[in-house]
Design an enzyme around this catalytic site. Structure first.
Site, PDB file in Angstrom:
ATOM      1  N   ASP A 195     -77.569 -75.375  26.242  1.00 10.72           N
ATOM      2  CA  ASP A 195     -78.452 -74.272  25.853  1.00 10.72           C
ATOM      3  C   ASP A 195     -79.710 -74.203  26.717  1.00 10.72           C
ATOM      4  O   ASP A 195     -80.102 -75.192  27.351  1.00 10.72           O
ATOM      5  CB  ASP A 195     -78.894 -74.438  24.393  1.00 10.72           C
ATOM      6  CG  ASP A 195     -77.800 -74.112  23.405  1.00 10.72           C
ATOM      7  OD1 ASP A 195     -76.637 -73.953  23.830  1.00 10.72           O
ATOM      8  OD2 ASP A 195     -78.100 -74.029  22.200  1.00 10.72           O
ATOM      9  N   HIS A 219     -78.719 -79.566  26.279  1.00  5.69           N
ATOM     10  CA  HIS A 219     -79.603 -78.547  26.856  1.00  5.69           C
ATOM     11  C   HIS A 219     -79.676 -78.725  28.368  1.00  5.69           C
ATOM     12  O   HIS A 219     -79.523 -79.843  28.881  1.00  5.69           O
ATOM     13  CB  HIS A 219     -80.999 -78.640  26.238  1.00  5.69           C
ATOM     14  CG  HIS A 219     -81.015 -78.291  24.776  1.00  5.69           C
ATOM     15  ND1 HIS A 219     -80.640 -79.197  23.798  1.00  5.69           N
ATOM     16  CD2 HIS A 219     -81.341 -77.134  24.139  1.00  5.69           C
ATOM     17  CE1 HIS A 219     -80.735 -78.614  22.609  1.00  5.69           C
ATOM     18  NE2 HIS A 219     -81.159 -77.364  22.789  1.00  5.69           N
TER      19      HIS A 219
END
Length: 320
Positions: free
Chosen positions: A136, A281
């Site tokens: 992400d 992430h």
């Protein structure tokens, strides 16, 4: 004379009996006139008839061979993949008690929402030895390319949920991710909490992000992930209206909290299950994630997990 008469009579009776016997045993079909009340017997008895006559006429079949049709039906009655929903795993020693409580409550609530919207929200994939690595908040110019290169080295595909603003800033990284066979997906335009917007605002946000991605790769995402995982009925409705399914996660590496690569890896390896969707992430602050990715891939492959993208895991379309 009388004696001869009796002999002749007996002989006539015998002849008549022989002829009558021939009518019943030599005729191919009894005449309907001679036996009007007897219905024709079916050539193959029904299941009910077979089961009634079996004890007296047939050998009783063994348990394994009895009622094969029913046995086959039971074997095929397997649960649908959507019935397989995992508990969300992942720990960090950096969370405050308040943050831990909030995260635990969110996990419970999001599972309940996903159970209600099984065709719209995914927490994990089916119960098979396939898992997905997802990233992400990118792209960035350093850690996202490093992760892409690690995926390429091990010949596995990842799924990147990019933020629209960052897509505009680093289009070459977006293209690099896509050209290497990874999925480029929607993570909102500014990483706002979508539950705090109206449904129309959410739709506009998703459309804006789609366009930023489509301008680079020529395709519009069909999968999105809500920032922070924050999802409610408005978000579900807006995602559906804009042609998206919502994909969350079943393992949170918490690489934004306890950032050491050892803890990131531990959260994956200690909790891995069939169908897991793993959250990481790819930003300028996640260099430890970039270090952990090769280790995670190697450990998962040792355990015979097939690392695939979300479209493969979930059997859905990645792009509209």
């Amino acid at each position: 004379m009388k004696r001869n008469h009796h002999i002749i009579t007996c002989m006539l009776v015998l002849v008549m009996m022989t002829e009558l016997t021939g009518c019943f045993f030599n005729a191919s079909e009894p005449s309907t006139t001679s036996i009007p009340s007897i219905p024709s017997i079916p050539s193959q008895p029904s299941v009910a008839a077979a089961s009634i006559t079996a004890p007296t006429v047939l050998d009783v079949p063994s348990t394994e061979n009895a009622l094969p049709e029913l046995k086959q039906t039971i074997t095929q009655a397997e649960p649908e993949p959507s019935d397989y929903m995992l508990e969300i795993k992942g720990k960090s020693n950096q969370l405050t008690p308040k943050a831990l409580k909030s995260m635990t409550l969110w996990r419970e609530n999001i599972i309940a929402l996903a159970q209600k919207h099984r065709d719209s929200i995914y927490i994990n994939g089916p119960d098979r030895n396939k898992v997905a690595l997802t990233f992400d908040d990118g792209p960035d110019p350093v850690n996202t390319p490093a992760i892409i290169d690690s995926l390429k080295k091990y010949k596995v595909k990842g799924s990147f949920f990019f933020v629209g603003e960052m897509v505009k800033s680093y289009p070459e990284v977006v293209r690099h991710a896509y050209d290497n066979g990874n999925l480029v997906l929607n993570h909102s335009y500014k990483h706002d909490n979508l539950t705090q917007k109206s449904q129309n605002q959410i739709q506009a946000d998703l459309n804006q992000t789609d366009k930023a991605i489509e301008d680079i790769i020529g395709k519009k995402p069909a999968l999105m992930r809500s920032p922070y995982g924050e999802t409610d009925e408005k978000v579900v409705a807006a995602a559906t209206d804009t042609g998206h399914k919502i994909v969350l996660w079943s393992i949170d590496t918490l690489d934004w909290s306890q950032r050491e690569s050892q803890n990131i890896t531990k959260n994956v390896i200690d909790n891995i299950r069939n169908g897991d969707i793993i959250l990481m992430h790819s930003t300028s602050r996640t260099s430890e994630t970039a270090k952990a990715v090769p280790i995670i891939i190697e450990e998962l492959q040792k355990r015979n997990y097939d690392i695939v993208d979300l479209a493969t895991l979930l059997n859905v379309q990645a792009y509209q």
